[in-house]
Design a protein around this motif. Structure first.
Motif, short mmCIF file in Angstrom:
data_model
loop_
_atom_site.label_atom_id
_atom_site.label_comp_id
_atom_site.label_asym_id
_atom_site.label_seq_id
_atom_site.Cartn_x
_atom_site.Cartn_y
_atom_site.Cartn_z
N PHE A 140 -14.11 3.75 2.45
CA PHE A 140 -14.22 2.24 1.21
C PHE A 140 -14.63 3.26 -0.08
N LEU A 141 -15.67 4.05 -0.10
CA LEU A 141 -16.19 4.71 -1.04
C LEU A 141 -14.88 5.88 -1.82
N ASP A 142 -14.14 6.34 -0.97
CA ASP A 142 -13.14 7.07 -1.29
C ASP A 142 -12.11 6.43 -2.23
N PHE A 143 -11.95 5.18 -2.09
CA PHE A 143 -11.10 4.24 -2.94
C PHE A 143 -11.44 4.34 -4.50
N TYR A 144 -12.67 4.82 -4.70
CA TYR A 144 -13.18 4.75 -6.19
C TYR A 144 -13.23 6.27 -6.44
N ASP A 145 -12.78 7.09 -5.75
CA ASP A 145 -12.89 8.39 -6.05
C ASP A 145 -11.19 8.99 -6.16
N ALA A 146 -10.55 8.69 -5.34
CA ALA A 146 -9.03 8.98 -5.21
C ALA A 146 -8.40 8.36 -6.14
N GLU A 147 -7.25 9.06 -6.36
CA GLU A 147 -6.21 8.64 -7.29
C GLU A 147 -5.20 7.67 -6.61
N LEU A 148 -4.95 6.36 -6.89
CA LEU A 148 -4.09 5.53 -6.24
C LEU A 148 -2.89 5.30 -6.86
N PRO A 149 -1.68 5.34 -6.03
CA PRO A 149 -1.62 5.22 -4.53
C PRO A 149 -1.97 6.66 -4.12
N PHE A 150 -2.67 6.72 -2.85
CA PHE A 150 -3.23 7.86 -2.11
C PHE A 150 -2.16 8.40 -1.22
N ASN A 151 -2.27 9.54 -0.87
CA ASN A 151 -1.50 10.20 0.28
C ASN A 151 -2.44 10.25 1.54
N ARG A 152 -1.84 9.34 2.43
CA ARG A 152 -2.78 9.25 3.74
C ARG A 152 -2.89 10.24 4.57
N LEU A 153 -1.99 11.35 4.28
CA LEU A 153 -2.38 12.38 5.01
C LEU A 153 -3.50 13.40 4.50
N ASP A 154 -3.76 13.19 3.07
CA ASP A 154 -5.05 13.70 2.59
C ASP A 154 -6.34 12.79 2.67
N PHE A 155 -6.04 11.39 2.67
CA PHE A 155 -7.04 10.67 3.22
C PHE A 155 -7.01 9.84 4.19
N GLN A 156 -7.20 10.04 5.40
CA GLN A 156 -7.21 9.63 6.44
C GLN A 156 -8.03 8.39 6.64
N LEU A 157 -9.20 8.51 6.44
CA LEU A 157 -10.13 7.51 6.17
C LEU A 157 -10.07 6.38 5.46
N MET A 158 -9.48 6.54 4.37
CA MET A 158 -8.74 5.50 3.59
C MET A 158 -7.66 4.73 4.35
N HIS A 159 -6.75 5.54 4.84
CA HIS A 159 -5.75 4.88 5.76
C HIS A 159 -6.21 4.02 6.68
N GLY A 160 -7.26 4.65 7.52
CA GLY A 160 -7.89 3.78 8.41
C GLY A 160 -8.54 2.51 7.91
N VAL A 161 -9.14 2.56 6.64
CA VAL A 161 -9.77 1.31 5.98
C VAL A 161 -8.56 0.15 5.86
N VAL A 162 -7.55 1.01 5.38
CA VAL A 162 -6.30 0.08 5.13
C VAL A 162 -5.65 -0.80 6.46
N LEU A 163 -5.79 0.05 7.47
CA LEU A 163 -5.30 -0.55 8.67
C LEU A 163 -6.12 -1.67 9.13
N LEU A 164 -7.46 -1.34 9.04
CA LEU A 164 -8.51 -2.23 9.55
C LEU A 164 -8.26 -3.57 8.49
N ALA A 165 -8.30 -3.36 7.37
CA ALA A 165 -7.98 -4.67 6.40
C ALA A 165 -7.02 -5.39 6.79
N VAL A 166 -5.98 -4.83 7.04
CA VAL A 166 -4.65 -5.63 7.26
C VAL A 166 -5.17 -6.57 8.61
#
Length: 200
Positions: free
Chosen positions: A99-125
């Protein structure tokens, strides 16, 4: 039930499209489809039983499986008395850090580099679709509509680029459909008016 199923499919499409806008690669269907399948279970539980305890149990159980898949932490590690096996610690850390990475990383993000952000996306869906499904089956159109607005609006605030107006128009269509088809059976004009108010 047919109307609820149609509305849930529409809502799931809108929620998934909204959150996956935050990622730059092709759609990870092999990861998203199991999340959507898990999200259907609480709605089925709500259809089979009106017990809030049963519905809550279905939500909790499926959330554990969704979190396990999203952050690749085996559910078998949930052993509170064994310090060598921890499930909740890594999952909660993954959620908070992702969740915190969303405010530091440039969007759209590469899920290979930010796997925790990708996990948050999946859990949100999973989480939003599961809640909307329960509200639809329980015939609570206002709660379902508000959840849909949050589910679509939240990722739009994180990354307003792309086509937020088009996505907003589809979200409004979804809200109107929920309120018109569920509440509008007896009072169609009231359902339409509420949909316009929430959508606005």
């Amino acid at each position: 039930m047919v109307r609820a199923g149609f509305l849930l499919a529409l809502s799931a499409t809108l929620v998934t499209a909204s959150w996956l806008r935050l990622e730059e690669q092709s759609l990870p269907w092999k990861e998203v489809l199991p999340m959507l399948a898990l999200a259907l279970i609480p709605a089925l539980a709500a259809q089979l039983t009106r017990s809030r305890v049963g519905i809550a149990a279905a939500l909790v159980g499926t959330t554990l499986f969704a979190a396990s898949a999203a952050f690749e932490v085996p559910l078998s590690d949930a052993r509170p008395r064994d310090p060598q096996h921890d499930f909740f610690g890594p999952v909660l850390h993954g959620i908070s850090q992702g969740f915190l990475d969303f405010y530091d990383a440039e969007l759209p993000f590469n899920r290979l580099d930010f796997q925790l952000m990708h996990g948050v996306v999946l859990l949100a869906v999973f989480g939003f679709v599961a809640l909307i499904g329960v509200f639809l089956v329980r015939r609570e159109p206002v709660a379902a509509s508000l959840t849909l607005v949050v589910a679509v609006g939240w990722p739009a605030t994180l990354s307003p680029g792309g086509s937020p107006l088009r996505l907003g128009a589809f979200a409004l269509l979804g809200v109107l459909a929920i309120l018109f088809l569920l509440r509008g059976e007896a009072r169609p004009l009231r359902g339409l008016a509420q949909g316009a108010a929430i959508g606005g």
